[in-house]
Scaffold this motif. Structure first.
Motif, PDB file in Angstrom:
ATOM      1  N   GLY A   1      -2.707   4.420  -2.914  1.00  0.00           N
ATOM      2  CA  GLY A   1      -1.521   3.716  -3.393  1.00  0.00           C
ATOM      3  C   GLY A   1      -1.846   2.432  -4.106  1.00  0.00           C
ATOM      4  N   LYS A   2      -2.825   2.454  -4.957  1.00  0.00           N
ATOM      5  CA  LYS A   2      -3.210   1.271  -5.715  1.00  0.00           C
ATOM      6  C   LYS A   2      -2.117   0.936  -6.733  1.00  0.00           C
ATOM      7  CE  LYS A   2      -7.135  -0.567  -8.316  1.00  0.00           C
ATOM      8  NZ  LYS A   2      -8.501  -0.248  -8.838  1.00  0.00           N
ATOM      9  N   PRO A   3      -1.713  -0.335  -6.808  1.00  0.00           N
ATOM     10  CA  PRO A   3      -0.659  -0.710  -7.770  1.00  0.00           C
ATOM     11  C   PRO A   3      -0.976  -0.230  -9.183  1.00  0.00           C
ATOM     12  CG  PRO A   3      -1.139  -2.546  -6.299  1.00  0.00           C
ATOM     13  CD  PRO A   3      -2.169  -1.484  -6.020  1.00  0.00           C
TER      14      PRO A   3
ATOM     15  N   GLY B   1       3.818  -0.147  -6.931  1.00  0.00           N
ATOM     16  CA  GLY B   1       3.884  -1.475  -7.531  1.00  0.00           C
ATOM     17  C   GLY B   1       3.112  -2.482  -6.711  1.00  0.00           C
ATOM     18  N   THR B   2       3.257  -3.759  -7.074  1.00  0.00           N
ATOM     19  CA  THR B   2       2.523  -4.807  -6.360  1.00  0.00           C
ATOM     20  C   THR B   2       3.262  -5.291  -5.128  1.00  0.00           C
ATOM     21  OG1 THR B   2       3.528  -6.458  -7.820  1.00  0.00           O
ATOM     22  CG2 THR B   2       1.349  -5.597  -8.447  1.00  0.00           C
TER      23      THR B   2
ATOM     24  N   GLY C   1       9.594  -0.729  -0.584  1.00  0.00           N
ATOM     25  CA  GLY C   1       8.483  -1.270   0.176  1.00  0.00           C
ATOM     26  C   GLY C   1       7.185  -0.622  -0.261  1.00  0.00           C
ATOM     27  N   LEU C   2       6.100  -1.074   0.311  1.00  0.00           N
ATOM     28  CA  LEU C   2       4.799  -0.525  -0.045  1.00  0.00           C
ATOM     29  C   LEU C   2       4.555   0.749   0.758  1.00  0.00           C
ATOM     30  CD1 LEU C   2       2.714  -3.811  -0.232  1.00  0.00           C
ATOM     31  CD2 LEU C   2       3.629  -2.454  -2.135  1.00  0.00           C
ATOM     32  N   LEU C   3       4.361   1.850   0.054  1.00  0.00           N
ATOM     33  CA  LEU C   3       4.273   3.170   0.683  1.00  0.00           C
ATOM     34  C   LEU C   3       2.854   3.730   0.668  1.00  0.00           C
ATOM     35  CD1 LEU C   3       7.505   4.751  -0.863  1.00  0.00           C
ATOM     36  CD2 LEU C   3       7.257   3.542   1.302  1.00  0.00           C
ATOM     37  N   ASP C   4       1.850   2.869   0.568  1.00  0.00           N
ATOM     38  CA  ASP C   4       0.478   3.386   0.582  1.00  0.00           C
ATOM     39  C   ASP C   4       0.202   4.082   1.909  1.00  0.00           C
ATOM     40  OD1 ASP C   4       0.782   0.598   1.418  1.00  0.00           O
ATOM     41  OD2 ASP C   4      -1.366   0.694   1.910  1.00  0.00           O
TER      42      ASP C   4
END
Length: 733
Positions: free
Chosen positions: A119-121, A207-208, A235-238
């Motif tokens: 999940g890299k931006p 995204g970031t 939110g961040l979904l990595d």
């Protein structure tokens, strides 16, 4: 086309702006052995470790033999894959999952963020799967996880976990602390139809500070649909793992298949054929037993409506190399619609794909497969059945030739064998049993497997030659009478007075054949002994055409038509094994219409003990009758066909319902039944061990004086007749 079932197949596709990092980053067709998946460690592209239990009951998560497909999916290797099934029989349920390989230098190189997750931006990920559920309401789901396969690791799920409405939903950061059990972001996706296959593609734009999620249901295979995201700023979904689950309000079943991660939308749906992809291939997709001499020519046609400027061809016996467009599989670029492969191996599955070079975008092809000629192991020598005594050593050997490396596995009646105890070589061509025991008796066979498959040896038998019934009929002073008819062999054939006969007020014993006081039982013509088993059978007593020896010491008071021992189906041809006195000078053995007598040349009504022995050797089909240690008659009767050991009686033969027919009256001692034929020497030894003295069992060929030996007396007789001549007329003249 296969019949459509409700399935979930998962494909995850990763993309970067202006660049495709890899054709396929992860793929698992679930082509495992059927059974529980938790603990399964079979390699799968982009995955690491074993399948793990994601909570509650991983045992109800299994791989089934059937395969999940989607309209247009005609790849043979996909049709042959397995089916991931989560079955929830009631409340609670099960979940299983697996972590992805997040090594920065692995298949996900370029996609790993600073936390070591996928999940890299700046990346876009496409997650695709086929889903089936037997009930549309809560709870079933395909889930992305971070750090944990359980609830605490939930990042994103697509399924139904709210209000049981029967609609599909997408939920980010599932938060069980909220009353509605919803996440940071949530949206309905429309009604879900039970028992119906759906292809779902999930796009995540990383995204970031937060990520966006778009879900496509049964989308076009030609191009990525254009629509607004369903979750914005979720939110961040990595993530670093996936799970699949079915929970609550069972019974319910959810199905999943074809898990894949790739770099473009086209690659994420590359397992589902469409018209503009290369087609009409040879060898045919799914072909088997292909003979290449020594190679093969791959050929194809361009897709409908496409005029490619060339074709990239990928070919390998490693599926992962074709899926990832690895250099090891790349065969070059050609403007022709065929490409020769110089060499192929037997016993191998090959995979290949053709990418059409076209504007504005290249068109990647589906993956086809074919199997080359199977060269199974070829038997050279089969194992052979063996008959041995307890304590002897033996081995079974199965020799084969094989073009590829072979492996061996031996089995017996109980299943797969492992080295241990007195057994070794269970995974070699020679199985060895040291110090054979009765527990080792039974059938054995070997399976040999090479790259082509498995063959089995002949099934062979290990037969223990042994005493299967021994009743010495001794009555030690002061002991329980039942001691007299306990079975002294290892077969557990204790006897009792047969219920249909008169139980004596007291039993009477006499001196045994070996002089032992109370060493023989007196039969009074009123009772007989039979089995104690409720089903009427005896353990290990020879039936069918099995070899046997029956040996009894007798001193009868009555001789005419008096039974000694027998069993089987009286009145049925060849289905009886019975020994009786016919008259004082003859013992009679009968199979019912295959009977013969044995006469020692003297009357046995002499008040002395006599040893009666009958043997049958199935290998030579020879039956022999011995009286007092010597052969008195022999023949080669038709095969014995005794069906049962029922009606086993000691002290009687003949029809069971004729209670007093052929009943014994006299003294009996040391009754034995063997499951093999004793030799003449062994019978002679048994006689002299009891009676003393000696007997001439096998007179030598040149014994002219009948003293059972060849010596000077026999030579003198030969010398005395040396010049005698009876030739007419020469000697007369």
């Amino acid at each position: 086309m296969k019949s459509v079932r409700l399935l979930i197949g998962v494909v995850i596709v990763l993309g970067m702006a202006n660049a495709a990092v890899s054709a396929v980053n992860a793929y698992d067709a679930l082509a495992y052995e059927t059974g529980t998946i938790v603990g399964e460690t079979a390699p799968a592209l982009g995955f690491t470790g074993a399948w793990g239990d994601g909570g509650n009951n991983g045992g109800i998560v299994t791989v089934e033999a059937t395969s999940l497909t989607y309209e247009g999916a005609d790849s043979a290797y996909q049709d042959a894959s397995g089916l991931f099934q989560v079955h929830c029989p009631g409340w609670n349920g099960g979940r299983a999952g697996r972590f992805l390989d997040t090594d920065p230098n692995g298949t996900f190189a370029g996609y790993i963020n600073a936390n070591g997750n996928i999940g890299k931006p700046g990346q876009t990920i496409y997650m695709s799967y086929l889903m089936e559920t037997s009930k549309a309401e809560l709870f079933y789901a395909f889930e992305l996880k971070r750090d944990s396969l359980g609830d605490d690791g939930a990042i994103l799920y697509i399924g139904n976990d709210y209000d049981g409405s029967g609609e599909l939903q997408v939920c980010a950061y599932r938060n069980k602390a909220l009353d509605a059990n919803l996440g940071v972001q949530f949206q309905w996706l429309g009604a879900m139809t039970p028992n119906t296959t759906e292809l779902i593609v999930v796009r995540i734009d990383f995204g970031t500070t937060s990520d966006d999620v778009t879900v496509y249901r049964n989308p076009s295979l030609d191009a990525e649909p254009v629509m607004a995201p369903h979750l914005v700023g979720a939110g961040l979904l990595d993530f670093d793992g996936i799970t699949m689950a079915a929970w609550n309000n069972g019974p319910r079943t959810a199905y999943f298949d074809e898990i894949c991660i790739a770099s473009t939308y086209a690659d994420v749906v590359k397992f589902y054929n469409k018209a503009d992809r290369a087609q009409n291939v040879a060898p045919l997709d799914g072909a088997v037993d292909l003979i290449g001499a020594p190679g093969v020519t791959l050929s194809w046609n361009a897709g409908t409506g496409v005029t490619p400027t060339g074709y990239k061809v990928y070919f390998s016996d490693v599926l992962d190399d074709v899926l990832t467009a690895d250099a090891a599989a790349y065969q070059g670029t050609t403007t022709s619609t065929s490409l020769p492969i110089a060499t192929i191996e037997t016993d191998t599955t090959y995979y290949w794909s053709v990418t059409e070079l076209a504007e504005p975008n290249d068109i990647s092809g589906v993956v086809w497969m074919f199997e080359t000629e199977k060269t199974y192991p070829v038997p050279v020598n089969q194992p052979v059945s063996q008959e041995v005594f307890v304590g002897e050593n033996l081995s079974f050997t199965f020799d084969v030739t094989s073009e590829t490396m072979e492996s061996y596995q031996w089995f017996d009646d109980s299943g797969m064998l492992i080295d241990g105890g007195n057994i070794s070589g269970t995974q070699t061509k020679t199985l060895t049993i040291t110090g054979v025991q009765i527990a080792n008796e039974g059938d054995y066979y070997c399976e040999v497997t090479n790259n082509a498959g498995m063959i089995s040896s002949n099934t062979v038998n290990l037969f223990i030659k042994r005493l299967v019934g021994h009743w010495n009929l001794n009555q030690p002073a002061g002991s329980d009478p039942n001691v007299a008819w306990q079975d002294l062999s290892d077969s557990g054939n204790d006897l009792q007075v047969a219920p249909a006969y008169t139980m004596p007020t007291a039993f009477t014993w006499a001196e045994g054949a070996d002089g032992t006081a109370n060493g023989a039982l007196v039969f009074d013509g009123q009772f007989v002994l039979g089995t104690k088993k409720l089903d009427g059978t005896m353990n290990d007593i020879p039936i069918g055409d099995e070899a046997f020896t029956i040996s009894v010491w007798v001193k009868p008071d009555e001789f005419y038509n008096r039974g000694i021992i027998g069993w089987g189906n009286y009145g049925n041809n060849l289905q009886v094994n019975a020994v009786k006195f016919n008259h004082p000078s003859e013992i009679w053995h009968y199979w019912w219409n295959a009977d013969f007598g044995a006469n020692p040349g003297y009357s046995m009504a002499d008040g002395n003990w006599h040893l009666v022995t009958i043997t049958y050797d199935k290998d030579t089909s020879t039956r022999k009758a011995y009286i007092d240690g010597l052969i008195r008659n022999q023949d080669t009767p038709p095969n014995h066909e005794v069906q049962t050991s029922e009606n086993f009686l000691l002290g009687k033969t003949g029809w069971p319902h004729e209670l007093m027919a052929e009943i014994y009256d006299g003294v009996m001692d040391d009754v034995r039944v063997y499951n093999y034929a004793l030799s003449a020497i062994e019978v002679g030894q048994m006689y002299t061990a009891m009676a003393g003295g000696d007997v001439c069992v096998v007179p030598p060929t040149y014994d002219l004086t009948n003293d059972c030996k060849v010596n000077l007396d026999d030579l003198a007789r030969l010398a005395g007749e040396w010049l005698e001549c009876g030739l007419v007329p020469t000697c007369v003249n």
